[in-house]
Design a protein around this motif. Sequence first.
Motif, PDB file in Angstrom:
ATOM      1  N   TRP A 123      17.403  15.711  18.805  1.00  0.00           N
ATOM      2  CA  TRP A 123      17.420  15.799  17.350  1.00  0.00           C
ATOM      3  C   TRP A 123      17.252  17.251  16.946  1.00  0.00           C
ATOM      4  O   TRP A 123      16.453  17.986  17.533  1.00  0.00           O
ATOM      5  CB  TRP A 123      16.274  14.973  16.769  1.00  0.00           C
ATOM      6  N   GLN A 124      17.953  17.652  15.884  1.00  0.00           N
ATOM      7  CA  GLN A 124      17.885  19.042  15.448  1.00  0.00           C
ATOM      8  C   GLN A 124      16.762  19.300  14.448  1.00  0.00           C
ATOM      9  O   GLN A 124      16.075  20.301  14.522  1.00  0.00           O
ATOM     10  CB  GLN A 124      19.224  19.446  14.804  1.00  0.00           C
ATOM     11  N   THR A 125      16.641  18.405  13.480  1.00  0.00           N
ATOM     12  CA  THR A 125      15.670  18.626  12.411  1.00  0.00           C
ATOM     13  C   THR A 125      15.010  17.315  12.041  1.00  0.00           C
ATOM     14  O   THR A 125      15.441  16.242  12.417  1.00  0.00           O
ATOM     15  CB  THR A 125      16.335  19.193  11.140  1.00  0.00           C
ATOM     16  N   VAL A 126      13.934  17.415  11.295  1.00  0.00           N
ATOM     17  CA  VAL A 126      13.281  16.262  10.693  1.00  0.00           C
ATOM     18  C   VAL A 126      13.489  16.361   9.191  1.00  0.00           C
ATOM     19  O   VAL A 126      13.988  17.369   8.690  1.00  0.00           O
ATOM     20  CB  VAL A 126      11.788  16.217  11.061  1.00  0.00           C
ATOM     21  N   PRO A 127      13.144  15.316   8.405  1.00  0.00           N
ATOM     22  CA  PRO A 127      13.528  15.300   6.987  1.00  0.00           C
ATOM     23  C   PRO A 127      13.106  16.494   6.161  1.00  0.00           C
ATOM     24  O   PRO A 127      13.777  16.843   5.209  1.00  0.00           O
ATOM     25  CB  PRO A 127      12.858  14.010   6.482  1.00  0.00           C
ATOM     26  N   ASP A 128      11.982  17.155   6.514  1.00  0.00           N
ATOM     27  CA  ASP A 128      11.572  18.292   5.698  1.00  0.00           C
ATOM     28  C   ASP A 128      12.257  19.582   6.115  1.00  0.00           C
ATOM     29  O   ASP A 128      11.933  20.659   5.618  1.00  0.00           O
ATOM     30  CB  ASP A 128      10.053  18.466   5.734  1.00  0.00           C
ATOM     31  N   GLY A 129      13.191  19.494   7.054  1.00  0.00           N
ATOM     32  CA  GLY A 129      13.997  20.651   7.417  1.00  0.00           C
ATOM     33  C   GLY A 129      13.421  21.519   8.523  1.00  0.00           C
ATOM     34  O   GLY A 129      13.981  22.560   8.852  1.00  0.00           O
ATOM     35  N   GLU A 165       7.079  11.043   0.212  1.00  0.00           N
ATOM     36  CA  GLU A 165       8.035  12.004  -0.344  1.00  0.00           C
ATOM     37  C   GLU A 165       9.246  11.278  -0.909  1.00  0.00           C
ATOM     38  O   GLU A 165       9.811  10.385  -0.276  1.00  0.00           O
ATOM     39  CB  GLU A 165       8.480  12.983   0.739  1.00  0.00           C
ATOM     40  N   GLY A 166       9.652  11.653  -2.106  1.00  0.00           N
ATOM     41  CA  GLY A 166      10.816  11.061  -2.731  1.00  0.00           C
ATOM     42  C   GLY A 166      10.566   9.711  -3.361  1.00  0.00           C
ATOM     43  O   GLY A 166      11.519   9.044  -3.777  1.00  0.00           O
ATOM     44  N   ALA A 167       9.296   9.304  -3.444  1.00  0.00           N
ATOM     45  CA  ALA A 167       8.993   7.992  -4.010  1.00  0.00           C
ATOM     46  C   ALA A 167       9.358   7.948  -5.485  1.00  0.00           C
ATOM     47  O   ALA A 167       9.017   8.866  -6.240  1.00  0.00           O
ATOM     48  CB  ALA A 167       7.516   7.670  -3.837  1.00  0.00           C
ATOM     49  N   PRO A 168      10.049   6.898  -5.941  1.00  0.00           N
ATOM     50  CA  PRO A 168      10.378   6.782  -7.356  1.00  0.00           C
ATOM     51  C   PRO A 168       9.133   6.424  -8.157  1.00  0.00           C
ATOM     52  O   PRO A 168       8.220   5.776  -7.651  1.00  0.00           O
ATOM     53  CB  PRO A 168      11.407   5.647  -7.390  1.00  0.00           C
ATOM     54  N   ASP A 205       3.716  16.680  15.668  1.00  0.00           N
ATOM     55  CA  ASP A 205       3.495  15.840  14.487  1.00  0.00           C
ATOM     56  C   ASP A 205       4.307  16.455  13.359  1.00  0.00           C
ATOM     57  O   ASP A 205       3.826  17.298  12.607  1.00  0.00           O
ATOM     58  CB  ASP A 205       2.005  15.800  14.140  1.00  0.00           C
ATOM     59  N   LEU A 206       5.552  16.029  13.238  1.00  0.00           N
ATOM     60  CA  LEU A 206       6.496  16.674  12.335  1.00  0.00           C
ATOM     61  C   LEU A 206       6.903  15.786  11.161  1.00  0.00           C
ATOM     62  O   LEU A 206       6.920  16.237  10.017  1.00  0.00           O
ATOM     63  CB  LEU A 206       7.760  17.076  13.112  1.00  0.00           C
ATOM     64  N   ALA A 207       7.272  14.552  11.434  1.00  0.00           N
ATOM     65  CA  ALA A 207       7.818  13.681  10.396  1.00  0.00           C
ATOM     66  C   ALA A 207       6.717  13.149   9.488  1.00  0.00           C
ATOM     67  O   ALA A 207       5.572  12.965   9.910  1.00  0.00           O
ATOM     68  CB  ALA A 207       8.577  12.526  11.034  1.00  0.00           C
ATOM     69  N   ARG A 208       7.069  12.898   8.242  1.00  0.00           N
ATOM     70  CA  ARG A 208       6.151  12.341   7.258  1.00  0.00           C
ATOM     71  C   ARG A 208       6.843  11.179   6.541  1.00  0.00           C
ATOM     72  O   ARG A 208       8.080  11.146   6.434  1.00  0.00           O
ATOM     73  CB  ARG A 208       5.736  13.402   6.241  1.00  0.00           C
ATOM     74  N   PRO A 209       6.079  10.229   6.050  1.00  0.00           N
ATOM     75  CA  PRO A 209       6.702   9.140   5.305  1.00  0.00           C
ATOM     76  C   PRO A 209       7.513   9.655   4.124  1.00  0.00           C
ATOM     77  O   PRO A 209       7.065  10.537   3.391  1.00  0.00           O
ATOM     78  CB  PRO A 209       5.504   8.308   4.825  1.00  0.00           C
ATOM     79  N   HIS A 210       8.703   9.127   3.978  1.00  0.00           N
ATOM     80  CA  HIS A 210       9.523   9.503   2.837  1.00  0.00           C
ATOM     81  C   HIS A 210      10.413   8.336   2.457  1.00  0.00           C
ATOM     82  O   HIS A 210      10.710   7.470   3.278  1.00  0.00           O
ATOM     83  CB  HIS A 210      10.366  10.759   3.126  1.00  0.00           C
ATOM     84  N   SER A 211      10.806   8.324   1.215  1.00  0.00           N
ATOM     85  CA  SER A 211      11.631   7.241   0.684  1.00  0.00           C
ATOM     86  C   SER A 211      13.092   7.636   0.755  1.00  0.00           C
ATOM     87  O   SER A 211      13.455   8.775   0.432  1.00  0.00           O
ATOM     88  CB  SER A 211      11.259   6.942  -0.769  1.00  0.00           C
ATOM     89  N   ARG A 212      13.915   6.695   1.197  1.00  0.00           N
ATOM     90  CA  ARG A 212      15.347   6.954   1.204  1.00  0.00           C
ATOM     91  C   ARG A 212      15.829   7.059  -0.234  1.00  0.00           C
ATOM     92  O   ARG A 212      15.519   6.206  -1.073  1.00  0.00           O
ATOM     93  CB  ARG A 212      16.074   5.810   1.888  1.00  0.00           C
ATOM     94  N   PRO A 213      16.578   8.118  -0.571  1.00  0.00           N
ATOM     95  CA  PRO A 213      17.078   8.243  -1.946  1.00  0.00           C
ATOM     96  C   PRO A 213      18.140   7.212  -2.249  1.00  0.00           C
ATOM     97  O   PRO A 213      18.727   6.602  -1.348  1.00  0.00           O
ATOM     98  CB  PRO A 213      17.668   9.652  -1.967  1.00  0.00           C
ATOM     99  N   ASP A 214      18.383   7.003  -3.541  1.00  0.00           N
ATOM    100  CA  ASP A 214      19.504   6.164  -3.942  1.00  0.00           C
ATOM    101  C   ASP A 214      20.800   6.811  -3.492  1.00  0.00           C
ATOM    102  O   ASP A 214      20.844   7.982  -3.109  1.00  0.00           O
ATOM    103  CB  ASP A 214      19.509   5.959  -5.456  1.00  0.00           C
ATOM    104  N   GLN A 270       0.826  -1.211   0.000  1.00  0.00           N
ATOM    105  CA  GLN A 270       0.000   0.000   0.000  1.00  0.00           C
ATOM    106  C   GLN A 270       0.857   1.256   0.000  1.00  0.00           C
ATOM    107  O   GLN A 270       0.561   2.231  -0.712  1.00  0.00           O
ATOM    108  CB  GLN A 270      -0.934  -0.020   1.209  1.00  0.00           C
ATOM    109  N   LEU A 271       1.914   1.257   0.798  1.00  0.00           N
ATOM    110  CA  LEU A 271       2.805   2.415   0.841  1.00  0.00           C
ATOM    111  C   LEU A 271       3.478   2.639  -0.506  1.00  0.00           C
ATOM    112  O   LEU A 271       3.544   3.764  -1.006  1.00  0.00           O
ATOM    113  CB  LEU A 271       3.859   2.229   1.931  1.00  0.00           C
ATOM    114  N   CYS A 272       3.988   1.566  -1.090  1.00  0.00           N
ATOM    115  CA  CYS A 272       4.715   1.703  -2.350  1.00  0.00           C
ATOM    116  C   CYS A 272       3.795   2.104  -3.496  1.00  0.00           C
ATOM    117  O   CYS A 272       4.240   2.753  -4.456  1.00  0.00           O
ATOM    118  CB  CYS A 272       5.432   0.394  -2.680  1.00  0.00           C
ATOM    119  N   ARG A 273       2.532   1.749  -3.408  1.00  0.00           N
ATOM    120  CA  ARG A 273       1.570   2.130  -4.450  1.00  0.00           C
ATOM    121  C   ARG A 273       0.934   3.492  -4.190  1.00  0.00           C
ATOM    122  O   ARG A 273       0.113   3.969  -4.972  1.00  0.00           O
ATOM    123  CB  ARG A 273       0.484   1.067  -4.568  1.00  0.00           C
ATOM    124  N   GLY A 274       1.270   4.120  -3.078  1.00  0.00           N
ATOM    125  CA  GLY A 274       0.699   5.418  -2.753  1.00  0.00           C
ATOM    126  C   GLY A 274      -0.711   5.353  -2.220  1.00  0.00           C
ATOM    127  O   GLY A 274      -1.399   6.375  -2.139  1.00  0.00           O
TER     128      GLY A 274
END
Length: 284
Positions: free
Chosen positions: A235-241, A50-53, A268-277, A40-44
């Motif tokens: 922690w200083q930041t979350v992925p969206d900065g 964020e960052g999903a290929p 509620d700061l972090a959101r699902p995101h894909s690790r880049p290559d 389900q996650l991979c299909r959106g």
Amino acid sequence: MHFTEVNDELVESFRRDGFVVLDQALPAEQVSELHLTAEQLCRGELGAVEGAPAPESTDDVLRRFLCIHHPHKVSDAARAALHAPRVVETLTAVIGPNVKAMQSMLFIKPEGKPGQAWHQDEFFIPTRDRSLTAAWIALDDATVENGCLWVLPGSHRRGVLYPDREQDDLRFDCTVEAFDFPYSDDDAIPVEVPAGSAVIFNGYLLHRSLPNTGRHGLRRALANHYMSAESLLPWQTVPDGIHVGKHDYRDIVMVAGTDPYAYKGIDDLARPHSRPDKDGGCDR
């Protein structure tokens, strides 16, 4: 060492080696639910990642991903896994009565995908009381061939964070690796575990994984990170900065006991995101 129940021997083994294997940490039906969550996650279907290929076809969508961070934000199954009773029982035995989670990571790791170089989780998630503990839950049988964890037993005991450097080994997806530690690859052991088992390990333990070299099949795993709720999380930041301050990250989930800092509220700061290559770097 493998354990089927939480006891003094498990705690002693964890203190000595820095890790234990908890057999049958999740029942088969919960593992199946997490397989569905991965699809389900991979299909959106659970919202944007964020960052999903972009998938080339509907058949290969899972094989486009290596890792999705924070699935518990959108998946009931992933959030329930944070509270898995046998895992939480182990955590309270090795951390203490009050435990909070701050991160979940769903690894897909299809054939040909890389692993991670030697690293310590506490380098990326610094806790003030050194209580960081991971629960790495196998959603498929994890073997040497498909890229299971490798650990350096006892490497946590000094409580030292080893230096890091850039690396360009194509076996690994991150550009950073730990080095200059008093161990060699010959000291490492593979942690092969069946689906549903959990590897519980200390945040200072040196560990890595190698590529999935199997001819077919995914090596799915859910890695959740926990710590004592009695410690601040700087922690200083979350992925969206978003800057969250240098004292206490409050996007957490309590899994046991009470929260001494409940008066601060929950963010509620972090959101699902894909690790880049690898070319895009690595944020973990």
